[in-house]
Design an enzyme around this catalytic site. Structure first.
Site, PDB file in Angstrom:
ATOM      1  N   HIS A 508      50.319  58.651  24.176  1.00 18.43           N
ATOM      2  CA  HIS A 508      51.545  58.206  24.838  1.00 18.43           C
ATOM      3  C   HIS A 508      51.315  57.026  25.777  1.00 18.43           C
ATOM      4  CE1 HIS A 508      55.696  58.530  25.555  1.00 18.43           C
ATOM      5  NE2 HIS A 508      55.816  59.835  25.550  1.00 18.43           N
ATOM      6  N   ASP A 512      55.231  55.056  22.159  1.00 14.26           N
ATOM      7  CA  ASP A 512      56.364  55.856  22.613  1.00 14.26           C
ATOM      8  C   ASP A 512      56.926  56.661  21.449  1.00 14.26           C
ATOM      9  OD1 ASP A 512      56.206  54.939  25.234  1.00 14.26           O
ATOM     10  OD2 ASP A 512      57.402  53.160  24.764  1.00 14.26           O
TER      11      ASP A 512
END
Length: 535
Positions: A508, A512
């Protein structure tokens, strides 16, 4: 002049190597290019060639032992040459001196105190469960000055599992209590001292704190500790409902339970009517009444007792398994993972594969089709083909696909380079070659370095779907499940279909959720219409 041979760094992840085999012995002549030894790294077992010429003067590592990268493993020089200066320069001689000093007997000056003649024994906090690190003194059953026997329960100790009794296994006077009720003590800390009345216990306390005790009495012999560990927890187990209110030592409770005797029927001989082991052994049941005899003669259901045996084997971790544990642990706890799963209709891919294999020089697998589709999709979504680099994000313009392969000792990830530009046949031939090399432990560092994305396929094992840990420094990894025959809806009707689930694991920090979802949508389109891979 003598030269040191050091453990080489044979891969980017290697921190130590195991000397699997020496091909030369001390005194042998060596030429440049000769294979001196075989070294097991975290990836494979590889030949180690000498770059020096001369005579092998010294071997510093035995076969089967591991040493860190850049540690001295051998010395080459002229026959008969003095190589001590090389050893001293490498730090080996100093390390050996330190070992000798550590192994040297403690002198009278080094020793703080000799407690061998003190008529007292230290009682330490026992290890009462496999996960226990400390225990809380729930209650002391004696106070300083009281006389205690070997099977007396000195205290109730609360562990992480239960409240249990601690038996000192020493007779004498309770001279010292080191932990107040309600306070915790670490395992092996001194909690009490038992011995002859009037004994000076300060030397024992000093030795216990400083660790200089020479012949301190063992407060818990191995057998006694085992019996204490397996004894019934206080207020939790008892041989009958009445036994919970009967004073008895742990050994007495255990023995009574084994013999099927109710402690309420036994008269204790210890202080306060406490039942000890001897009372259980000497117990003889009273004559039963006529009614009890009739009850005993009635048929009873006897449930057989099964006694199992706990056993296990242990073996040292291989170099490969050590690095797998380290690398994946670092990846999982450093990179914030999230996962996205999508279902793929594989009817088109199955039909296309059948047609391709009628003309392809090498048999193409579904995994080869996935690798090709991933590479093409990464070209359209460069953000997924990225990696976290501290204060920078690297966006790779090339597509090097790592292919996870299970081997005997663990997992290897050889790399199909520039996979987007290769045909399915080329990818298939390359993957098969890597699989053979991996099985034979013949992969080289250049084969497994430089991936930008990884594919892990457990579909051949019948796994529907799973999640994988990212192969650092990649930013993502794709987990490929099995093709399952399931009912699907097509054109408003329920028909048989072939569905495969893909799970994308993302870092992450660089990818995204929407970015990963868009990549999976593109990948789904390529696999459901594989003709696009051939364009």
């Amino acid at each position: 002049m003598a030269e040191a041979i050091k453990m080489p760094k044979m891969s980017d992840t290697m921190t130590e190597g195991v000397l699997a085999k020496w091909h030369k012995k001390v005194g042998d002549k060596i030429k440049a290019g000769d294979v001196v030894a075989e070294i097991e790294t975290d990836k494979a077992t590889m030949d180690f060639e000498s770059f020096q010429e001369g005579t092998l003067l010294y071997i510093g590592v035995e076969e089967g032992n591991a040493v860190p990268v850049d540690a001295l493993i051998a010395i080459i020089g002229e026959a008969g040459e003095d190589y001590k200066s090389v050893l001293e320069g490498s730090g080996t001689a100093k390390a050996e001196e330190q070992k000798e000093e550590a192994a040297a007997p403690v002198t009278a000056e080094d020793e703080d105190v000799d407690v061998s003649d003190i008529p007292a024994a230290v009682i330490r906090m026992p290890l009462l469960s496999d996960t226990m690190t400390e225990g809380v003194i729930n209650k002391w059953n004696f106070k300083v000055g009281d006389k205690v026997k070997a099977d007396d329960s000195l205290a109730d100790v609360e562990t992480d599992k239960a409240t249990m009794e601690v038996v000192g296994y020493e007779e004498g006077t309770l001279l010292y209590i080191g932990v107040e009720e309600g306070k915790a003590a670490q395992v092996n800390d001194i909690i009490a001292i038992v011995g002859k009345e009037g004994t000076d216990i300060q030397p024992l306390l000093k030795a216990g704190k400083g660790g200089a005790a020479k012949k301190e009495k063992s407060a818990e012999p191995a057998q006694a500790a085992a019996e204490a560990t397996t004894s019934a927890p206080v207020k939790e187990e008892a041989s009958s409902s009445d036994d919970s209110r009967v004073k008895a030592s742990p050994l007495a409770k255990k023995l009574a339970q084994e013999k099927g005797i109710s402690l309420s029927e036994i008269k204790g001989s210890a202080e306060g009517g406490r039942i000890v082991k001897k009372d259980v052994e000497d117990y003889k049941p009273a004559a039963k009444s006529e009614g009890a005899s009739k009850e005993a003669s009635a048929p009873q259901v006897v449930i057989p007792t099964f006694v199992g045996e706990e056993k296990f084997t242990e073996k040292p971790m291989s170099q490969m398994r050590k690095v797998i544990a380290k690398r994946l642990g670092e990846s999982l706890f450093t990179a914030p993972h999230f996962y996205l799963t999508i279902s793929i209709d594989m009817d088109g891919a199955m039909a296309a594969r059948t047609q391709i294999n009628t003309v392809a020089p090498v048999k193409v697998s579904f995994n080869d089709i996935v690798i090709k589709a991933v590479a093409v999709a990464l070209k359209q979504h460069p953000a997924v083909n990225s990696s976290f680099r501290g204060d920078k994000i690297r966006f790779n313009e090339h597509t090097n696909i790592g292919v996870a392969m299970a081997v005997e000792d663990g997992l290897l990830v050889p790399v199909v380079r520039f996979a987007d530009g290769k045909s399915l046949s080329q990818i298939s031939a390359e993957v098969k070659d890597y699989a053979q090399k991996a099985k034979a432990k013949k992969l080289q560092p250049s084969d497994w370095e430089g991936s930008t994305f990884t594919v892990s396929n457990l579909g051949m094992f019948g796994i529907d779907e799973f999640t994988s840990i990212i192969n650092s420094p990649d930013g993502a990894i794709l987990s490929v499940g099995a093709i399952q025959q399931v009912p699907v809806v097509k054109n408003g009707a329920v028909v048989p279909g072939n569905v495969m689930k893909l799970t994308l694991g993302c870092d992450h920090r660089v990818i995204d959720g929407a970015t990963g979802a868009a990549f999976l949508q593109t990948l789904k389109g390529l696999l459901e219409a594989p003709i696009r891979l051939l364009a």
